[in-house]
Design a protein around this motif. Sequence first.
Motif, PDB file in Angstrom:
ATOM      1  N   GLN A 140       0.953  -1.169   0.066  1.00  0.00           N
ATOM      2  CA  GLN A 140      -0.044  -0.095   0.201  1.00  0.00           C
ATOM      3  C   GLN A 140       0.796   1.139  -0.097  1.00  0.00           C
ATOM      4  O   GLN A 140       0.361   2.239  -0.480  1.00  0.00           O
ATOM      5  N   LYS A 141       2.008   1.041   0.648  1.00  0.00           N
ATOM      6  CA  LYS A 141       2.853   2.258   0.549  1.00  0.00           C
ATOM      7  C   LYS A 141       3.153   2.759  -0.681  1.00  0.00           C
ATOM      8  O   LYS A 141       3.088   4.019  -1.016  1.00  0.00           O
ATOM      9  N   TYR A 142       3.466   2.169  -1.762  1.00  0.00           N
ATOM     10  CA  TYR A 142       3.600   2.638  -3.241  1.00  0.00           C
ATOM     11  C   TYR A 142       2.369   3.143  -3.667  1.00  0.00           C
ATOM     12  O   TYR A 142       2.581   3.936  -4.623  1.00  0.00           O
ATOM     13  N   ASP A 143       1.425   2.342  -3.379  1.00  0.00           N
ATOM     14  CA  ASP A 143       0.175   2.889  -4.088  1.00  0.00           C
ATOM     15  C   ASP A 143      -0.159   4.254  -3.486  1.00  0.00           C
ATOM     16  O   ASP A 143      -0.653   5.019  -4.199  1.00  0.00           O
ATOM     17  N   TYR A 144       0.077   4.494  -2.238  1.00  0.00           N
ATOM     18  CA  TYR A 144      -0.146   5.761  -1.708  1.00  0.00           C
ATOM     19  C   TYR A 144       0.878   6.844  -2.394  1.00  0.00           C
ATOM     20  O   TYR A 144       0.281   7.869  -2.641  1.00  0.00           O
ATOM     21  N   GLU A 145       2.052   6.392  -2.610  1.00  0.00           N
ATOM     22  CA  GLU A 145       2.997   7.227  -2.992  1.00  0.00           C
ATOM     23  C   GLU A 145       2.452   7.673  -4.378  1.00  0.00           C
ATOM     24  O   GLU A 145       2.610   8.848  -4.804  1.00  0.00           O
ATOM     25  N   GLU A 146       2.148   6.995  -4.995  1.00  0.00           N
ATOM     26  CA  GLU A 146       1.499   6.984  -6.524  1.00  0.00           C
ATOM     27  C   GLU A 146       0.473   8.069  -6.385  1.00  0.00           C
ATOM     28  O   GLU A 146       0.396   8.965  -7.193  1.00  0.00           O
ATOM     29  N   HIS A 204      -7.930   6.272  -5.415  1.00  0.00           N
ATOM     30  CA  HIS A 204      -7.422   6.292  -6.680  1.00  0.00           C
ATOM     31  C   HIS A 204      -8.022   7.326  -7.795  1.00  0.00           C
ATOM     32  O   HIS A 204      -7.620   7.162  -9.054  1.00  0.00           O
TER      33      HIS A 204
END
Lengths: 340, 173
Positions: free
Chosen positions: B108-114, B154
Amino acid sequence: MSHSTSHQAGSNLKMGLPIPNSKLGMWLFLGTEIMFFTAFIGSYIVLRMGSQGWPSDPHVTHINVFLGGTNTFVLIVSSYCVVVAHESMSKKNFKRALKFLWVTTCLGFVFMGIKSVEYYGKISHRILPGMIAENDWQATQMAMDDFDHAVEKTGYSDMKLELGDLQKELAAAEEDDKASIETRIEELQKSIAAIDPFANAVKRFKAEAKKEQMEYDLQSGEEELIASQVEGDSELNFEPLSLTGSVQALKGKYPDYASHVHEPHVILYGNIFASTYFLMTGFHAIHVIVGLILFAFVLKQGAKLDETWTDWVENSGLYWHFVDLVWIFLFPLLYIVDFT
Amino acid sequence: MAYRDTGHEDHSHGHVSYIAVFFALCIFTGLSVLADVIHLPNTAVKTVIVMAIAVAKATCVMLFFMHLKFEGNWKYILLAPTTILAIGLPIALMPDVATSYYISDVPQKYDYEEFMAVHGHHEGEAHAEGDHHAGDAHEEGEHEHTEGDDHNSHEGEEHEEHGGTEAAESSEE
């Protein structure tokens, strides 16, 4: 109770606490309950603070502060009624005690009713542990599976199978059976033709969705990720929008078959949110039910209620206040706070 | 029943106006809801306010409804250890999970950063956006139609125009 003074002198020499054993037991039990609920609440706080992007938008989480506030109010009123009931028991006004315990019990049911409405809202939006898509790939998968189910529900594939069987049968059948088989074939062909456009649209949608999933797989490669961060790549949010759009279009075009299909949603940390939410509120609801059972024993006495039940009312009252206490903390933590 | 003569009955209705406690609790609850509805600009302030109110309410319930104010010193022996042990758990987990210097390496960290890279720089904005609608969200099960079009972590085309300038800021987070 006329010899209470002599009794008191005797009990001063006794070991133990100047409270009934049952009350001591209840307080010890409440001590364990403090640890039980703090474990859940503490884990929730820790997980939430450690998860950047935890869902807090009420439109996403279906958390409604007014329903939660109403439930808080309901429990506070019920707690007050228990206190009055216990006071009445001590003053031997059993009728009044009974009346207030009835109000408490009714409020307990009101609480459970409101809780059910909230649970229903979450379940119907599939806010359930393990069911929530946390990235676009999963959202796409969920939409594909949903449309598959929608097609399956129409009996499309079964009818196609039956049609194939009948056509084989028709070739081998005798002259007089042929007519009935032919009418059945015609029926099937009509029904299949009615569903055909939907089934084909789903097929096309799935083909597109599969392609998107493959792109997500590619994007999740480390290099693409970094590249997209640096450029602020707007491609990234184009795809999920097109997924939502095509699902909405399909639903709009074939409402008879696809109206129940969920629109794809990505909720970051949605699953851990749902797990903690249902764990805490679920265990709290179980406690409410247990409290209602405790009160039911008293209510069953009706006019026979007497002072032998005073301790029972006090202890179940203590338990009920504890249930209220837990909710007093759950309400702001679940419905209001925002750790950012 | 014998124990009752030993005096706890005298305590069980100390001179407390239960109805006053009750009204205090109601007012506190109202204030909590108010703190959420008025959209305080700072969510940390809101959190502190509502948690302070919760503690005040809990104190009222424990002292007066549960009669702890009038009980003997056994209450400390009974409740202090469990309370301290219970609070120990979240405190022990706090530095590792909640307040770690490094963000946990979860997908989720990467999705949040995106999401942050595309949609703007601080969470407050995204949340405030949702909060504007808190008032309309009365019925849990009834606004399915509003679902798909916004507020998803998103989605949110409305933020798109911010994307360019704020992407740079957010990548530092």
